[in-house]
Design a protein around this motif. Structure first.
Motif, PDB file in Angstrom:
ATOM      1  N   ALA A  72       0.697  -0.763  -0.140  1.00 61.08           N
ATOM      2  CA  ALA A  72       0.128   0.344  -0.136  1.00 61.08           C
ATOM      3  C   ALA A  72       1.041   1.130   0.298  1.00 61.08           C
ATOM      4  O   ALA A  72       0.288   2.345  -0.150  1.00 61.08           O
ATOM      5  CB  ALA A  72      -1.114  -0.103   0.960  1.00 61.08           C
ATOM      6  N   SER A 122      -6.684  -2.519   8.432  1.00 57.28           N
ATOM      7  CA  SER A 122      -7.141  -1.750   7.073  1.00 57.28           C
ATOM      8  C   SER A 122      -8.834  -1.063   7.747  1.00 57.28           C
ATOM      9  O   SER A 122      -9.085  -2.013   9.235  1.00 57.28           O
ATOM     10  CB  SER A 122      -8.299  -2.691   5.882  1.00 57.28           C
ATOM     11  OG  SER A 122      -7.410  -3.000   5.120  1.00 57.28           O
ATOM     12  N   ASN A 177      -0.851   1.347   5.957  1.00 54.49           N
ATOM     13  CA  ASN A 177      -2.528   1.519   4.387  1.00 54.49           C
ATOM     14  C   ASN A 177      -2.991   2.926   5.431  1.00 54.49           C
ATOM     15  O   ASN A 177      -2.238   3.656   5.896  1.00 54.49           O
ATOM     16  CB  ASN A 177      -3.243   0.824   5.501  1.00 54.49           C
ATOM     17  CG  ASN A 177      -4.107   0.128   4.646  1.00 54.49           C
ATOM     18  OD1 ASN A 177      -4.283   0.522   3.054  1.00 54.49           O
ATOM     19  ND2 ASN A 177      -5.042  -0.494   4.231  1.00 54.49           N
TER      20      ASN A 177
END
Length: 327
Positions: A48, A109, A76
């Motif tokens: 990411a 996430s 992330n």
């Protein structure tokens, strides 16, 4: 006798070095690229983003203007754009808020109030950030060796996809917070963590890869192929892979090989997408460029130290303390 042994050692060393094979293209061209310097070198990276030595970080949106707290590294960002970072000890950073953790966070996430986390001991957890309650938790077998390109969990409709460190994808319902499926991707290799987890929206197909396999999971079937992977890129219905033995291959969502090219002795670091073509960075200082139907290719000279850490985002290639925009 001593001089004979020394001479023999020199001969053996020379023979070993001369036996190494390197990618040597016959017609490497020059290329003019829009390059720039980063504020410092890349310290770490994942699928990411990347973290720089000065604690700035790189995401799909580019290089940040802010710095992470000392000791934290980017992993992330949330669905509303806040950074997620870990200190690889006992804390996770979400936006400006540090939260204590019982284990080392390696991937995470967040969508809405739900935070999906993967820990270094291969435990996965789904948390409610408002109440700080655990909604789902699963303890998986310990993975002692991992590829650094650890994929983050993915929220997909009413499902949460957890890419594990032992070659599986656990699918959890975000409606009732229960596991609905456990998909084995790679159980045959020691290093088998998931390095790629993407959704092809048009066909509702999940593309999953470990360093050794690529798997396509659709509502109809699960397909699998074995490759020694250096990198994977998914764009629309096309899947591009670079392999350890110097191949660049284009697959469709059914993992059928649409086209491929082989570059003898090439050792690719990463793939990147230009506006109308595919690029592959090669360790000896070359940039391979292939149009997307694989009918034409070129090899460019490219100044690159193969010890540099590399991250790509769209047509942006970041390496060491530099970045270039690929045409």
């Amino acid at each position: 006798m001593k001089s004979i042994l020394v001479s023999l050692s020199v001969i053996l060393l020379f023979s070993a070095c001369s036996g190494k094979k390197y990618f040597e293209p016959e017609n490497a061209e020059s290329i003019s690229l829009n390059d720039s310097s980063l504020s410092s070198s890349i310290k770490s990276f994942n699928r990411a983003g990347a973290t720089l030595e000065d604690n700035k970080f790189i995401t799909q949106a580019g290089v940040s203007d802010i710095k992470l707290p000392e000791g934290f590294e980017f992993i992330n960002h949330t669905d509303d754009g806040r950074v997620i970072a870990t200190n690889y000890l006992n804390k996770i950073l979400i936006g400006n808020e540090e939260r204590a953790t019982n284990d080392v966070v390696v991937a995470a996430s967040q969508v809405g109030e739900k935070l999906a986390v993967i820990y270094s001991n291969n435990t996965i957890e789904l948390l409610d950030m408002n109440s700080n309650k655990t909604l789902f938790k699963e303890y998986l077998p310990l993975s002692l060796a991992n590829d650094t390109r650890i994929a983050n969990p993915v929220f997909f409709g009413n499902l949460i996809l957890f890419p594990t460190l032992n070659g599986r994808v656990l699918i959890v319902s975000s409606v009732n917070n229960e596991q609905v499926r456990n998909v084995a991707v790679d159980h045959e290799h020691d290093v088998n963590n998931i390095i790629e987890l993407s959704i092809i929206q048009d066909t509702q197909t999940l593309i999953v890869a470990s360093p050794n396999k690529i798997v396509s999971i659709s509502p109809k079937e699960i397909l699998s192929k074995s490759y020694k992977l250096r990198d994977v890129l998914v764009e629309n219905d096309a899947i591009y892979i670079a392999t350890i033995d110097g191949q660049i291959i284009k697959l469709n969502h059914n993992l059928e090989e649409v086209a491929k090219k082989k570059y003898k002795y090439a050792k690719f670091h990463t793939l990147a997408l230009g506006y109308s073509s595919l690029y592959a960075l090669e360790s000896q200082g070359f940039l391979v460029n292939i149009n997307k139907d694989f009918t034409e290719d070129k090899v460019y000279n490219f100044s690159f130290d193969n010890e540099d850490k590399v991250f790509t985002s769209g047509n942006n290639l970041y390496y060491g303390s530099k970045s270039v925009v690929l045409p």
